[in-house]
Design an enzyme around this catalytic site. Structure first.
Site, mmCIF file in Angstrom:
data_model
loop_
_atom_site.group_PDB
_atom_site.id
_atom_site.type_symbol
_atom_site.label_atom_id
_atom_site.label_comp_id
_atom_site.label_asym_id
_atom_site.label_seq_id
_atom_site.Cartn_x
_atom_site.Cartn_y
_atom_site.Cartn_z
ATOM 1 N N HIS A 234 0.817 -1.212 0.000
ATOM 2 C CA HIS A 234 0.000 0.000 0.000
ATOM 3 C C HIS A 234 0.844 1.253 0.000
ATOM 4 O O HIS A 234 2.030 1.252 0.320
ATOM 5 C CB HIS A 234 -0.943 0.011 1.216
ATOM 6 C CG HIS A 234 -0.245 0.327 2.502
ATOM 7 N ND1 HIS A 234 -0.097 1.608 2.982
ATOM 8 C CD2 HIS A 234 0.364 -0.488 3.407
ATOM 9 C CE1 HIS A 234 0.549 1.580 4.134
ATOM 10 N NE2 HIS A 234 0.851 0.315 4.413
ATOM 11 N N CYS A 235 0.205 2.329 -0.386
ATOM 12 C CA CYS A 235 0.706 3.681 -0.183
ATOM 13 C C CYS A 235 -0.478 4.442 0.403
ATOM 14 O O CYS A 235 -1.371 3.814 0.997
ATOM 15 C CB CYS A 235 1.268 4.293 -1.481
ATOM 16 S SG CYS A 235 0.152 4.307 -2.878
ATOM 17 N N GLN A 236 -0.516 5.732 0.259
ATOM 18 C CA GLN A 236 -1.618 6.473 0.873
ATOM 19 C C GLN A 236 -2.935 6.235 0.136
ATOM 20 O O GLN A 236 -3.942 5.881 0.742
ATOM 21 C CB GLN A 236 -1.293 7.963 0.908
ATOM 22 C CG GLN A 236 -2.332 8.768 1.666
ATOM 23 C CD GLN A 236 -2.020 10.243 1.644
ATOM 24 O OE1 GLN A 236 -1.564 10.772 0.633
ATOM 25 N NE2 GLN A 236 -2.255 10.905 2.764
ATOM 26 N N SER B 278 2.558 2.284 -4.575
ATOM 27 C CA SER B 278 2.405 0.853 -4.292
ATOM 28 C C SER B 278 2.236 0.051 -5.579
ATOM 29 O O SER B 278 2.825 -1.029 -5.729
ATOM 30 C CB SER B 278 1.226 0.616 -3.351
ATOM 31 O OG SER B 278 0.041 1.207 -3.856
#
Length: 152
Positions: free
Chosen positions: A124-126, A132
């Site tokens: 994940h990222c934000q 991601s």
């Protein structure tokens, strides 16, 4: 088609609207390949959901504490059995994410190899669609020798 059961055209169709324009993910996460889940920070911070999804590893491609990062860390997952790895990638045009491609690919591979065929990694990222996704694509290219000239 390939081991992942999806063609390049099918992937493009998933990411585009009826006019061929890029569209945002409609869900907080998706299983993009067997045992690789790609998503955003809301799932990454929901330990109950991660356990329901049988996630064994977390790869945070937005590690840090600024507005564009997800401020978790190994401490956040203590006692859950989830193994954490963070990459401090910034979501800005001039950031060179490629320096982290091998590191990210190695962690994903380790996650999938651990626990036999039960390892599941949440990358994940934000927001769940840039940093991601780039690292998951790097994993496929580096570990499965997929490149832009081959169809998935």
């Amino acid at each position: 088609m390939n081991d992942y059961g999806v063609s390049v055209q099918q992937l493009n169709d998933l990411l585009s609207d009826e006019n061929g324009h890029f569209s945002m993910p409609s869900k907080d996460f998706n299983e993009v390949c067997p045992r690789i889940l790609l998503g955003n920070e809301s799932v990454a911070t929901n330990v109950k959901l991660l356990k329901q999804l049988k996630v064994t590893h977390i790869l945070n491609v937005a590690e840090g504490d600024s507005y564009m990062h997800v401020n978790t860390g190994a401490e956040y997952y203590v006692g859950t059995g989830i193994i954490y790895h963070g990459i401090p990638a910034n979501d800005v045009e001039h950031f060179d994410l490629s320096v982290y491609f091998k590191e990210g690919a190695d962690f994903i591979a380790q996650a999938l190899e651990s626990k036999g065929d039960r390892g599941r990694v949440y990358v994940h990222c934000q927001k769940g669609y840039s940093r991601s996704a780039a690292v998951v694509i790097a994993y496929l290219m580096l570990r499965h020798k997929l490149d832009r000239l081959k169809e998935l």
